[in-house]
Design a protein around this motif. Structure first.
Motif, PDB file in Angstrom:
ATOM      1  N   ASP A 125      -7.419   8.401   1.675  1.00  0.00           N
ATOM      2  CA  ASP A 125      -6.548   8.782   2.788  1.00  0.00           C
ATOM      3  C   ASP A 125      -7.317   9.537   3.872  1.00  0.00           C
ATOM      4  O   ASP A 125      -6.738   9.942   4.871  1.00  0.00           O
ATOM      5  N   SER A 159      -5.976   3.069   5.772  1.00  0.00           N
ATOM      6  CA  SER A 159      -6.778   4.276   5.600  1.00  0.00           C
ATOM      7  C   SER A 159      -6.948   4.934   6.958  1.00  0.00           C
ATOM      8  O   SER A 159      -6.509   4.404   7.992  1.00  0.00           O
ATOM      9  N   SER A 182      -3.965   3.509  -5.112  1.00  0.00           N
ATOM     10  CA  SER A 182      -4.523   2.197  -4.786  1.00  0.00           C
ATOM     11  C   SER A 182      -5.045   1.496  -6.033  1.00  0.00           C
ATOM     12  O   SER A 182      -4.942   0.266  -6.148  1.00  0.00           O
ATOM     13  N   GLN A 193      -3.457   7.538  10.015  1.00  0.00           N
ATOM     14  CA  GLN A 193      -4.040   6.412   9.319  1.00  0.00           C
ATOM     15  C   GLN A 193      -3.738   5.126  10.099  1.00  0.00           C
ATOM     16  O   GLN A 193      -2.814   5.071  10.915  1.00  0.00           O
ATOM     17  N   ASP A 227       5.144  10.172  -0.047  1.00  0.00           N
ATOM     18  CA  ASP A 227       4.571   8.852   0.204  1.00  0.00           C
ATOM     19  C   ASP A 227       5.569   7.899   0.837  1.00  0.00           C
ATOM     20  O   ASP A 227       6.767   7.918   0.531  1.00  0.00           O
ATOM     21  N   ASN A 279       1.121   5.201   0.883  1.00  0.00           N
ATOM     22  CA  ASN A 279       0.399   6.134   1.740  1.00  0.00           C
ATOM     23  C   ASN A 279       1.341   7.196   2.289  1.00  0.00           C
ATOM     24  O   ASN A 279       2.492   6.898   2.621  1.00  0.00           O
ATOM     25  N   ASP A 280       0.841   8.425   2.408  1.00  0.00           N
ATOM     26  CA  ASP A 280       1.576   9.470   3.111  1.00  0.00           C
ATOM     27  C   ASP A 280       1.213   9.345   4.589  1.00  0.00           C
ATOM     28  O   ASP A 280       0.314  10.011   5.085  1.00  0.00           O
ATOM     29  N   ILE A 281       1.932   8.494   5.295  1.00  0.00           N
ATOM     30  CA  ILE A 281       1.523   8.149   6.655  1.00  0.00           C
ATOM     31  C   ILE A 281       1.969   9.170   7.696  1.00  0.00           C
ATOM     32  O   ILE A 281       1.467   9.166   8.826  1.00  0.00           O
ATOM     33  N   SER A 322       0.845  -1.180   0.000  1.00  0.00           N
ATOM     34  CA  SER A 322       0.000   0.000   0.000  1.00  0.00           C
ATOM     35  C   SER A 322       0.884   1.235   0.000  1.00  0.00           C
ATOM     36  O   SER A 322       1.928   1.242   0.662  1.00  0.00           O
ATOM     37  N   GLN A 350      -4.174   9.072  -2.540  1.00  0.00           N
ATOM     38  CA  GLN A 350      -3.982   7.706  -2.065  1.00  0.00           C
ATOM     39  C   GLN A 350      -4.897   6.735  -2.793  1.00  0.00           C
ATOM     40  O   GLN A 350      -4.481   5.630  -3.161  1.00  0.00           O
TER      41      GLN A 350
END
Length: 610
Positions: free
Chosen positions: A589, A390, A574, A399, A360, A352-354, A350, A570
């Protein structure tokens, strides 16, 4: 020329300036769709684009052949992105168009003849359509389909010869654009043939990127490497010979840039690991497990990710595609059984900009790789089969990761766990010392805040706190936003169900008669994505005879209005990786569910074909 526009030089400069520091996102048209509903009216839905005000007004127009168009709404539509025309005369085949207060118009569309749009295919003999992706291959703001055609296929653990993987591109009108044959030296299987469809260089037209080898042939007939070499051994596996990475033109299927694949095989016995499925082999099973993705590692432009391995050693290589050439950006490598990142991979990934820095990260199962290619953290929960990321809980700023793990050799490890995506802190877990095959996260019960969680082998449905709240649904493969509320529906095989949380049973909403799902027991669609209409998702299935794809869209009005999900960074990424490994549903996101706060505005820059 269709899709081409003349832009003054100063305006091009202003567009380039506006995009600096923003995420480059593809230009999309309105995606207007018109389909008959069950009451005899015409259900219409369209996109609100990511760079438009949320209260943008729309006017809809109906036109019969030979007559002037007429507006069918009394006042600009400012709160929804759907409308039902109850006055249409279907016998006169009306066409529809839409105009907005932002002065963007749409092409005229006709009403679908059936409840689905059928795309006829030129399926090679002995093949069938499998995983499918979308991208704008022509620069006109409309998606085209890239279809992975599969013949004989083998899992990595199995001996035997396979048919060459084939990629084909189609317009939504059913015109085939090109065909790429990856050749006999690329083995066919869910873990081998990962392909990315994305605009990698920001020219407004998507590219296709995948692993190639001697004998791979682009759509113009040009051969990559040596067409005379056959590297298959007597077991049908390909453990010798050069490995390449190629970017193809989305418009023509021409090979644009080919480089050596990173990483190479190296020691065939060097890809085993610890934890779930901890064994090792030297026969081409663990060495030939591939994943792929796209990530905005600098926060503004996309990079291609190509990966190898997840049971033990995992290597992720980041590439930039600039000025027609692939350029290596960085390589992450977990080599070494003492490495804490060894054995933490997944059958998917996955992007993601966590940490909310605009760049990302890669959630690679039980570990996370930072935007600079360094390891960020690992939970140590080991390899797993399913993965969902998410903002699943509206009161949690970060997330969350819902991970499904194989921990049958690690009694202290969870088989399922909910953990913080930013720092890896585990919220709760279950199934210690077990191999859990699959699980799902979605908001399906409005009585409990946030998403609900369930998995293969559990008896119940669980909330954010890890409390069992009810019996679980007997559907665990895929999720989809389909009807008009904010709950998510469940997609399995060729049908969509809604969870009846009061009586704890599934309620059938749609069955795609004459269609089949893909990938055996995984029972996944060719694609599930917000590719047309408003923010709800479409689902694509193959027909039972493998001669067509059918796109199904909702016919149900919704009181909710959101930007098209494809302009949520995001979610769009995906969709790019949905076909990889064990296919997983896309997630936004932001929290999309009951009692959700308004989603924040994303800093994106829409790229139009120059």
């Amino acid at each position: 020329m269709k899709g081409f526009r003349i832009v003054p030089t100063f305006l091009l400069f202003m567009i380039a300036f506006a995009l600096y520091g923003q995420r480059q996102m593809e230009y999309l048209d309105r995606g207007l769709v018109a389909v008959k509903n069950e009451t005899g009216g015409i259900f219409l839905s369209w996109r609100l684009l990511g760079d438009e005000p949320v209260d943008t007004g729309f006017d809809l127009y109906r036109r019969y052949a030979g007559e002037k168009e007429e507006k069918i709404n009394s006042a600009p539509i400012t709160t929804v992105t759907n409308f039902v025309d109850e006055q249409a005369d279907l016998s006169r085949n009306p066409g529809y168009s839409i105009r907005s207060t932002t002065q963007r118009e749409s092409r005229e569309v006709t009403v679908w003849k059936k409840e689905y749009l059928e795309i006829p295919l030129q399926t090679p003999e002995g093949y069938g359509p499998n995983d499918t992706s979308v991208g704008d291959l022509t620069g006109d703001g409309q998606y085209e389909l890239v279809v992975h055609m599969t013949g004989r296929s083998k899992d990595n653990s199995q001996d035997g010869f396979t048919d060459p993987p084939i990629l084909q591109a189609y317009t939504l009108e059913g015109n085939m654009l090109w065909e790429i044959n990856l050749g006999k030296n690329i083995r066919e299987g869910a873990h081998y043939t990962q392909f990315m469809v994305y605009d990698l260089d920001g020219d407004g037209i998507a590219e296709i990127a995948c692993k190639t080898a001697d004998g791979s042939k682009d759509a113009l007939g040009q051969v990559i490497g040596d067409d005379n070499r056959d590297w298959r051994n007597k077991e049908g596996k390909i453990l010798d010979g050069p490995e390449y990475l190629t970017v193809f033109s989305g418009r023509t299927g021409e090979a644009l840039s080919t480089v050596d694949y990173i990483p190479g095989r190296g020691d065939l016995c060097g890809w085993g690991g610890e934890g779930g499925n901890a064994g090792n082999d030297c026969n081409g099973n663990r060495v030939d497990r591939f994943l792929a993705g796209v990530a905005y590692l600098d926060g503004s432009s996309p990079s291609l990710l190509m990966a190898r391995g997840y049971y033990g050693r995992s290597v992720v290589a980041a590439w930039d595609f600039k000025k027609g050439e692939l350029q290596s950006r960085w390589v992450f490598d977990s080599e070494g059984r003492e490495n804490p990142y060894s054995g933490q991979g997944n059958h998917s990934l996955s992007i993601n900009d966590i940490d909310s820095d605009g760049k990302d990260e890669i959630v690679y199962g039980a570990m996370v790789i930072d935007d600079d290619g360094s390891g960020l953290y690992t939970t140590g929960l080991r390899h797993g089969d399913a993965l969902h990321v998410s903002q699943f809980y509206p009161e949690e700023e970060d997330q969350l990761v819902w991970g499904i793990h194989e921990n049958e050799t690690n009694e202290a490890g969870y088989g399922v766990a909910l953990f913080n995506a930013r720092n890896g802190e585990i919220v709760w877990g279950r199934e210690e010392g077990k191999d859990v095959g699959r699980g799902l996260a979605a908001d399906i019960d409005p009585r409990h805040k946030g998403a609900e969680y369930w998995w293969n082998g559990s008896h119940g449905l669980f909330n954010y706190q890890g409390e069992e709240i009810s019996q679980k649904p007997n559907s665990i493969n895929f999720a989809i936003w389909w009807d008009g509320d904010l709950l998510r529906e469940l997609l399995d095989k060729n049908h969509i169900d809604k969870w009846g949380y009061k009586n704890q049973s599934l309620q059938r909403l749609m069955t795609a008669e004459g269609c089949l799902s893909n990938n055996g027991s995984k029972s996944t669609p060719a694609l599930a994505a917000d590719m047309l209409g408003d923010w709800r998702e479409e689902v694509v299935f193959r027909t039972a005879d493998n001669q067509a794809l059918r796109i199904f869209t909702t016919q149900l009005p919704s009181p909710h209005r959101f930007t098209t999900l494809m302009h949520n960074p995001q979610y769009r990424l995906s969709i790019a990786w949905q076909n990889v490994g064990y296919n997983q549903p896309a997630h936004t996101d932001y929290y999309l569910g009951v009692d959700m706060p308004p989603p924040g505005k994303k800093e994106i820059g829409i790229i139009r074909k120059k």
